[in-house]
Every structure is written in C-alpha cells, then in structure tokens.
Design a protein around this motif. Structure first.
Motif, short mmCIF file in Angstrom:
data_model
loop_
_atom_site.label_atom_id
_atom_site.label_comp_id
_atom_site.label_asym_id
_atom_site.label_seq_id
_atom_site.Cartn_x
_atom_site.Cartn_y
_atom_site.Cartn_z
N LEU A 37 0.82 -1.20 0.00
CA LEU A 37 0.00 0.00 0.00
C LEU A 37 0.86 1.25 0.00
CD1 LEU A 37 -2.80 1.23 0.06
CD2 LEU A 37 -2.77 1.06 2.56
N LEU A 38 1.94 1.25 0.79
CA LEU A 38 2.82 2.42 0.83
C LEU A 38 3.50 2.64 -0.52
CD1 LEU A 38 4.26 4.66 2.39
CD2 LEU A 38 5.94 2.97 3.15
N LEU A 39 3.93 1.55 -1.16
CA LEU A 39 4.59 1.69 -2.46
C LEU A 39 3.61 2.17 -3.52
CD1 LEU A 39 7.09 1.29 -4.20
CD2 LEU A 39 6.44 -1.11 -4.50
N SER A 40 2.40 1.64 -3.52
CA SER A 40 1.42 2.08 -4.51
C SER A 40 1.00 3.53 -4.30
CB SER A 40 0.19 1.17 -4.46
OG SER A 40 -0.40 1.20 -3.17
N CYS A 61 3.11 -2.25 -10.28
CA CYS A 61 4.51 -2.11 -9.83
C CYS A 61 4.75 -2.83 -8.51
CB CYS A 61 4.87 -0.62 -9.71
SG CYS A 61 4.97 0.24 -11.30
N THR A 62 3.74 -2.86 -7.64
CA THR A 62 3.92 -3.55 -6.37
C THR A 62 3.97 -5.07 -6.53
OG1 THR A 62 1.51 -3.68 -5.96
CG2 THR A 62 2.67 -1.70 -5.20
N LEU A 63 3.50 -5.58 -7.66
CA LEU A 63 3.47 -7.04 -7.89
C LEU A 63 4.66 -7.54 -8.69
CD1 LEU A 63 -0.32 -7.47 -8.83
CD2 LEU A 63 0.75 -7.80 -6.59
N ILE A 64 5.46 -6.65 -9.24
CA ILE A 64 6.57 -7.07 -10.09
C ILE A 64 7.55 -7.95 -9.34
CG2 ILE A 64 8.60 -6.22 -11.34
CD1 ILE A 64 6.97 -3.84 -12.24
N ALA A 65 7.91 -7.55 -8.12
CA ALA A 65 8.90 -8.31 -7.35
C ALA A 65 8.43 -9.72 -7.05
CB ALA A 65 9.22 -7.57 -6.05
#
Length: 305
Positions: free
Chosen positions: A157-160, A180-184
């Motif tokens: 949530l913080l990254l998004s 983008c939060t799911l790429i890793a």
C-alpha cells in the motif's frame, strides 16, 4: 471321452464368466478414484463451479452492463434518495438517487480492467526480470534479486501510494501503481521456476545437442515454468482488485462520480447507520469476486500435480 469333454466345456464357461464378471460398484469406484487422482474426466467441484459462475457474471457485467440494468449509473432519480432494496431498485439507491445495482454493474469494468492491467504489467516485467536472473545467474542475478528484495521490503500500500503521488490520481495510474507492487513477487517466482527447470536433465540434453540459449529457453524452460506462473497471476488478480478497491476507498483511484467499487464503499460509509446497503452491497461483491478468483487460481495450480 464325452464326459471329459463336457467337463472341460463347463470349466471353460466358468473361467469365462469369472473374467467378464465385473461389479458395477467396482467400476464406479475405480472411475471416481481415477477422477480424483487427476484422471482424464475429473468432476468439477461445487466451489469451483460456483466461483466460475460468479466470475463469469462479473465479466458479463463489465462487457455488457446495459443487459443487466436500465438505470444510469451517474444520473440520479428525483425523489428516490436513500431508498432501501426493493423490486424497483434491487440494491436500493444512494444519497443522490442513483440505483446502486446499476453503479455496481457499470463499475465492474473499472475494477476488472484495472486488475487485469495491473497483473499484465507485473507479469511482463516480473517474468522478464525472473528469466534474466534465473538464466544468466552471477552478477546479473545478484543485482536483480537484491532489487527484488528491496521492493518486497516495502509494504504494498505504501509503495502504490508513493507511485500514485508521482503519477497522479485516476484508474490507469492506480493500475500502474498496483502493477509495480506485484513485479517483485512475479520476478522471485519466475526466477525460482527457471532455476529448477534449467537444472533438469532434458534441458541439459537440449544444450548438449547443440541448442542455443534462446531456443532452449523458448522451447523448454518457459513452457515448463508457466503453470505455476499462470496460477499465481490468477491469484494476484484477486489481490489487485482488493488493492484497487482500497485505493479507491482512500480517494486515490477513480474520481467521482465514476462507479468504481472501492469508491462506492467510500461513498456509503457516511450512511452506514441509516443505509447499510450502500457499503454492504459493493463490499460483498468485491469479496465474492476475489474469493472466486482465488478458487479458480487454486484449480489452475493443481493442474499437472
């Protein structure tokens, strides 16, 4: 001699009867065991069937909303403010007289397309990074995996939210942020699958027979790594819907009066004591769709096991 021949004839008949006599119960039991063990004709479980129907309905909402409701999701009806669920308005109306069922139906396109875009971004970028790390190894793998570790250490949530602040509000930017939060997560899974498959004997044999790296990667490594990745992508689609609903609830997703599911929950929270259906209905839809996607992802992941 006739007695001996007659005895042989009866013995052959008895043996033939023993060979062809099979209990119907035995046949049914064997079929069920083979089906349950991943046989050729497995039965669809009730939970999977129900989940598939719910997801299919949500997709139909997104593609053909006008077939399911005649009301406008944006324009309110005079004198129909905060009406409870009834035969006229199946899920009631909101504070502006807008039919809630119509807003949920028309909001399916925003939530589902946003989740699909987010998973697509993560799948492409994460698979690329995972394949590079798992195939080349060495310093390339070290750099990529350390970057992955850094991304995984930041709460989703913080990254998004940080990405949305940089890109701006809106459904598209919210989908990019969630992706983008799911790429890793995709990169770590794909790297693990590629390393496992690359150490297989048939891959070593393909390299030994003169196959180039790209040829072996395309024909052997990637196809044998897709099952887990596809199941994980389906699972993350449900997570993406939750993330997009959260961002919409916080006001970082689609702007009003867009009928996005998270925004619908946010708009009804001020009336939860007097008009509970404004939050309960869209919240229940989100939960049912996410659970259905998770059930389908479990079924995909079990293929081949």
């Amino acid at each position: 001699m006739a007695t001996i021949e007659t005895a042989r004839h009866h013995a052959d008949l008895d043996a033939s009867d023993r060979k062809v006599s099979v209990s119907p119960v035995t046949l049914e039991t064997d079929f069920q065991e083979n089906a349950g063990a991943g046989g050729r004709f497995p039965r669809m479980q009730p939970g999977l069937l129900l989940g598939s129907l719910i997801l299919a309905l949500a997709v139909l909402w997104a593609l053909f909303p006008s077939l399911f409701t005649i009301y406008d999701p944006v324009q309110g009806l005079p004198g129909q403010h905060l009406r409870p669920p009834s035969a006229t308005h199946l899920l009631g109306t909101d504070s502006l007289g807008r039919d809630l069922y119509a807003r949920i139906v028309h909001g399916a396109i925003h939530s589902l397309s946003g989740a699909l875009a987010a998973v697509g971004i993560a799948l492409v970028a994460g698979t690329t990074l995972g394949v590079l790390a798992g195939s080349f190894g060495g310093r390339i793998e070290t750099v990529i995996m350390r970057l992955v570790d850094v991304m995984l250490s930041i709460p989703d949530l913080l990254l998004s939210l940080s990405i949305i602040v940089l890109l701006g509000f809106g459904t598209v930017n919210a989908a990019i942020a969630v992706g983008c939060t799911l790429i890793a997560k995709f990169a770590r899974l794909v790297r693990s699958e590629v390393v496992t498959v690359r150490r297989s004997e048939y891959v070593e044999a393909a390299f030994g027979s003169g196959g180039t790296f790209l040829k072996v990667l395309w024909r052997h490594i990637l196809p044998n790594s897709l099952t887990s990745v596809i199941a994980f992508a389906a699972l993350q689609a449900g997570w993406a819907i939750l993330q997009l609903a959260t961002l919409g609830f916080l006001g970082y997703g689609a702007p009003p009066p867009t009928p996005e599911w998270g925004l619908l929950i946010a708009e009804g929270r001020n009336y939860i004591a007097t008009a509970w259906w404004l939050t309960a209905a869209p919240g229940l839809v989100v939960v049912l769709v996410v659970i259905s996607i998770n059930r389908i992802s479990r079924a995909i992941g079990s293929i081949g096991k």
